[in-house]
Design a protein around this motif. Sequence first.
Motif, PDB file in Angstrom:
ATOM      1  N   ALA A   1       0.828  -1.209   0.000  1.00 15.25           N
ATOM      2  CA  ALA A   1       0.000   0.000   0.000  1.00 15.25           C
ATOM      3  C   ALA A   1       0.860   1.255   0.000  1.00 15.25           C
ATOM      4  N   GLU A   2       1.948   1.244   0.749  1.00 15.14           N
ATOM      5  CA  GLU A   2       2.840   2.408   0.748  1.00 15.14           C
ATOM      6  C   GLU A   2       3.480   2.611  -0.619  1.00 15.14           C
ATOM      7  N   GLU A   3       3.819   1.506  -1.283  1.00 21.55           N
ATOM      8  CA  GLU A   3       4.356   1.619  -2.642  1.00 21.55           C
ATOM      9  C   GLU A   3       3.286   2.140  -3.594  1.00 21.55           C
ATOM     10  N   ALA A   4       2.037   1.703  -3.394  1.00 24.98           N
ATOM     11  CA  ALA A   4       0.939   2.189  -4.237  1.00 24.98           C
ATOM     12  C   ALA A   4       0.743   3.694  -4.061  1.00 24.98           C
ATOM     13  N   VAL A   5       0.824   4.180  -2.823  1.00 23.19           N
ATOM     14  CA  VAL A   5       0.697   5.621  -2.575  1.00 23.19           C
ATOM     15  C   VAL A   5       1.832   6.375  -3.261  1.00 23.19           C
ATOM     16  N   ARG A   6       3.032   5.823  -3.171  1.00 26.05           N
ATOM     17  CA  ARG A   6       4.186   6.488  -3.809  1.00 26.05           C
ATOM     18  C   ARG A   6       4.001   6.566  -5.323  1.00 26.05           C
ATOM     19  N   LEU A   7       3.592   5.450  -5.929  1.00 27.57           N
ATOM     20  CA  LEU A   7       3.396   5.428  -7.380  1.00 27.57           C
ATOM     21  C   LEU A   7       2.268   6.367  -7.796  1.00 27.57           C
ATOM     22  N   ALA A   8       1.174   6.364  -7.016  1.00 25.73           N
ATOM     23  CA  ALA A   8       0.038   7.233  -7.335  1.00 25.73           C
ATOM     24  C   ALA A   8       0.452   8.707  -7.269  1.00 25.73           C
ATOM     25  N   CYS A   9       1.239   9.064  -6.259  1.00 25.99           N
ATOM     26  CA  CYS A   9       1.694  10.455  -6.135  1.00 25.99           C
ATOM     27  C   CYS A   9       2.587  10.840  -7.306  1.00 25.99           C
ATOM     28  N   GLU A  10       3.445   9.916  -7.733  1.00 22.43           N
ATOM     29  CA  GLU A  10       4.313  10.199  -8.882  1.00 22.43           C
ATOM     30  C   GLU A  10       3.494  10.456 -10.141  1.00 22.43           C
ATOM     31  N   LEU A  11       2.368   9.747 -10.274  1.00 30.64           N
ATOM     32  CA  LEU A  11       1.519   9.884 -11.455  1.00 30.64           C
ATOM     33  C   LEU A  11       0.494  11.001 -11.313  1.00 30.64           C
ATOM     34  N   GLY A  12       0.458  11.648 -10.152  1.00 27.04           N
ATOM     35  CA  GLY A  12      -0.548  12.682  -9.915  1.00 27.04           C
ATOM     36  C   GLY A  12      -1.939  12.123  -9.718  1.00 27.04           C
ATOM     37  N   ASP A  13      -2.005  10.846  -9.341  1.00 26.35           N
ATOM     38  CA  ASP A  13      -3.294  10.163  -9.144  1.00 26.35           C
ATOM     39  C   ASP A  13      -3.692  10.317  -7.672  1.00 26.35           C
ATOM     40  N   GLU A  14      -4.275  11.458  -7.335  1.00 24.86           N
ATOM     41  CA  GLU A  14      -4.584  11.752  -5.934  1.00 24.86           C
ATOM     42  C   GLU A  14      -5.635  10.802  -5.363  1.00 24.86           C
ATOM     43  N   TRP A  15      -6.595  10.414  -6.193  1.00 19.24           N
ATOM     44  CA  TRP A  15      -7.678   9.572  -5.703  1.00 19.24           C
ATOM     45  C   TRP A  15      -7.169   8.213  -5.221  1.00 19.24           C
ATOM     46  N   ASN A  16      -6.316   7.555  -6.024  1.00 27.59           N
ATOM     47  CA  ASN A  16      -5.763   6.266  -5.608  1.00 27.59           C
ATOM     48  C   ASN A  16      -4.878   6.427  -4.382  1.00 27.59           C
ATOM     49  N   ALA A  17      -4.102   7.513  -4.340  1.00 27.40           N
ATOM     50  CA  ALA A  17      -3.267   7.747  -3.157  1.00 27.40           C
ATOM     51  C   ALA A  17      -4.136   7.878  -1.919  1.00 27.40           C
ATOM     52  N   ALA A  18      -5.280   8.566  -2.061  1.00 22.97           N
ATOM     53  CA  ALA A  18      -6.169   8.785  -0.911  1.00 22.97           C
ATOM     54  C   ALA A  18      -6.798   7.494  -0.434  1.00 22.97           C
TER      55      ALA A  18
ATOM     56  N   ASN B   1      -8.975  15.282   3.082  1.00 25.06           N
ATOM     57  CA  ASN B   1      -8.786  16.538   2.346  1.00 25.06           C
ATOM     58  C   ASN B   1      -8.836  16.311   0.835  1.00 25.06           C
ATOM     59  N   ILE B   2      -8.198  15.219   0.389  1.00 25.89           N
ATOM     60  CA  ILE B   2      -8.185  14.921  -1.048  1.00 25.89           C
ATOM     61  C   ILE B   2      -9.580  14.564  -1.540  1.00 25.89           C
ATOM     62  N   MET B   3     -10.289  13.724  -0.788  1.00 25.95           N
ATOM     63  CA  MET B   3     -11.623  13.308  -1.217  1.00 25.95           C
ATOM     64  C   MET B   3     -12.587  14.496  -1.275  1.00 25.95           C
ATOM     65  N   ILE B   4     -12.477  15.403  -0.330  1.00 32.12           N
ATOM     66  CA  ILE B   4     -13.322  16.605  -0.361  1.00 32.12           C
ATOM     67  C   ILE B   4     -12.969  17.460  -1.575  1.00 32.12           C
ATOM     68  N   TYR B   5     -11.669  17.611  -1.829  1.00 31.60           N
ATOM     69  CA  TYR B   5     -11.215  18.404  -2.983  1.00 31.60           C
ATOM     70  C   TYR B   5     -11.697  17.800  -4.296  1.00 31.60           C
ATOM     71  N   LEU B   6     -11.676  16.457  -4.387  1.00 31.43           N
ATOM     72  CA  LEU B   6     -12.090  15.787  -5.619  1.00 31.43           C
ATOM     73  C   LEU B   6     -13.603  15.656  -5.740  1.00 31.43           C
ATOM     74  N   GLY B   7     -14.312  15.973  -4.670  1.00 30.79           N
ATOM     75  CA  GLY B   7     -15.764  15.867  -4.709  1.00 30.79           C
ATOM     76  C   GLY B   7     -16.275  14.441  -4.606  1.00 30.79           C
ATOM     77  N   ASP B   8     -15.466  13.522  -4.051  1.00 31.14           N
ATOM     78  CA  ASP B   8     -15.892  12.132  -3.876  1.00 31.14           C
ATOM     79  C   ASP B   8     -16.548  12.011  -2.502  1.00 31.14           C
ATOM     80  N   SER B   9     -17.880  12.088  -2.494  1.00 31.63           N
ATOM     81  CA  SER B   9     -18.595  12.083  -1.216  1.00 31.63           C
ATOM     82  C   SER B   9     -18.490  10.740  -0.507  1.00 31.63           C
ATOM     83  N   TYR B  10     -18.424   9.646  -1.263  1.00 27.55           N
ATOM     84  CA  TYR B  10     -18.301   8.333  -0.629  1.00 27.55           C
ATOM     85  C   TYR B  10     -16.932   8.187   0.033  1.00 27.55           C
TER      86      TYR B  10
END
Length: 719
Positions: free
Chosen positions: A467-484, A513-522
């Motif tokens: 999971a920590e590697e997934a967060v790192r990869l997501a951040c590198e790709l700018g994929d905030e939702w997966n990182a969150a 904070n990311i989910m609120i910013y992205l508008g993902d209410s779930y």
Amino acid sequence: MSEQPLEQALTMARRSLEVLETQAAGYSALTIPAHLFLELEDKRKEIARLEAQARAGATGAPGLPHNLPRRGEFVGREAYKVRVHEALRSRSYLVSIEGIGGIGKTSLALEVAYECLQPGEAIAHFDGAIWASARDRALTLDDVLDAVARTLDYPGIAQKPLEEKREGVVRLLRSGAYLLLVDNFETISDAAVGEFLQDLPEPSKALVTTRERKLERAWTIPLKGLEEAEALALIRAEGQRIGMPALEQAADAVLLPLCRATGGAPLALKWAVGQIKQPGQSLESALAALYDARANLFDQMFTRSWEMLTPEAQRVLIAMPLFATSATREALEAVSDVRHFGLDNVLELLLEMSLMDTTSEIEITARRYSLHPLVRAFSNAQLKHNREYQKSIGKAMMDYYLVFARKQGGLWNNERFDIIQPELPNVLSVIRWCWENGYVNSGMEVLYKISDFMVIRGYWNDVMAFAEEAVRLACELGDEWNAARFRIWPLAWVYRHRGNLTMSEQHAREALNIMIYLGDSYGAAYAKRSLGRVHHDRGNLSEAEPLLREALAFYRSRYEDPSYDQQNPYFNIEASDPRNVFFVTADLAGLLLDMGDLDEAWDLCSSLLTDVRYANDLERVASFSTVLGNVAWQRGDLQRAKEFFSEALTAMQQVRRLDGIANALRTLARFELEIGEAISARDRLREAVQYYRRLAIPTKIEEIEALLAQLDQEHPAHA
């Protein structure tokens, strides 16, 4: 019940369960008929009982814990078995079986291990056996410690960070005489494994198989080839297995040249018999091939076999190294693209030629196929020569395990955990392959789908690392939702359960904070729930309450609106699933109980208890009943309190969730102490402390032990 009828009964029970699950799929959680719920529960219990019988029957010693591979045919080696048992009965704590590849080290170690679990005068005896093999994959100290903790049924230890886990396993191995077997030790690159074995605590012992002498202070047993009589017996047994009566009935003088040409190496003998069975081959041609290959026996053997295989058989054989461990027929078909009867013919051929091994389940779909390490090394070399095919089957394997993870994984899919278990090394290998080959999102999807299994089954170090590697990869790709979402689950959850509330809060807050910013209410609702639970654990009740109320309001709005039935990508479940409401209601009710708001805590739980019971969500039945019992207790309604506490215990026992059982026992015992039932309370506390020890929760252990000591002083006559 004999082994064959038992396997047939298990197969029939599993088929019946599939039919019932198909019927249940047509209903929602709140509309499924009660009789269907009961049938599902009964069938799952029946399967669990039959599986337990099958595991016990394989050992001949049902009361002793072990995770040994299935016991196969074993010929000869009587003198070597005596030597290994002698070493294990001595003061030596580390015994090493050494020899060249294919000489039978693993088979000897496995046979001795099974004998050590059975009564007898001339053998070593142990209270259990733990198998850790580097045969098909890299083996680390974490893997070895996990194997010990899970086999001895102390799942809490498996969930600890590495150093704490090591300490817990050392205590376990001191508590009884256990045999730790480490197979193919020479391939292990983690030096910590050798250090652990060199310092193994008494009275437990280790039995190691290795091609190289790499362990100091070990009682070493060099393994040579089979004696002539043993080799003849093996040839005849193999002839019977593959249907060659001529070999079974051949005179000793005819077969002895084969024994001598192979040097008595079991793998070479089996290979030679498999060669003789092939069209155009004979005993003479097999002997000629063996004598030609004496300088480099196994490389030449496998090269000759390779040249005799059809293109389809070659494709299957070189697909095998992609699997971290064994593979099912379905997986092999998908990855190699050899299908239907063609695959059946290929598997039969590879088994005949002793290039592949298989388990012995009646149902072909349940069998698993694997390679001897020497065959795996040869196949891997062939695969590396064909880069295009390597990439093609890697992609096919990714596609197969994507479908597998979507079908078998996900949230609240506990009944499929036993299907995921043997595939976990393969699944993790696929995730790594995805991330190394540019399929990052596919790897993340597979990881997320199996993360619930990994968390519940205690693979915490592995799931945290991935999971920590997934967060790192997501951040590198700018994929905030997966990182969150990986920050919320499993990172924040595991950190909270390990008591690291600082890290848990950090991950939950960043995700919110990311989910609120992205508008993902779930996603925001789930993050609020996670953060609320952290505040509850910290004792910040006033900060926890609004977060849990907001999460509950969101889930209720989706549940109560029948038009809201979209599939939520966050967990791949319906956002209107009532279990979301059940979960957060239980969290909020527990918080309100701690805040002293008995009325609302009671109203929340009592209003949904019937629905939770009907949905057969036994964990929430236990949570709601515990809150209701505590409210009734504080209101002085002792009879209802005991009924609720008893229901909570029964529900957790049915789920077989160890921490839930322990907590329910502890709560009921405290209640019984209050009403003067000290004898019953003592029994429950003694049972609870055993669960807490298995879960490695020191604060609870200390609390219960203090209560027991106090009881022994106050009621010595019943101690």
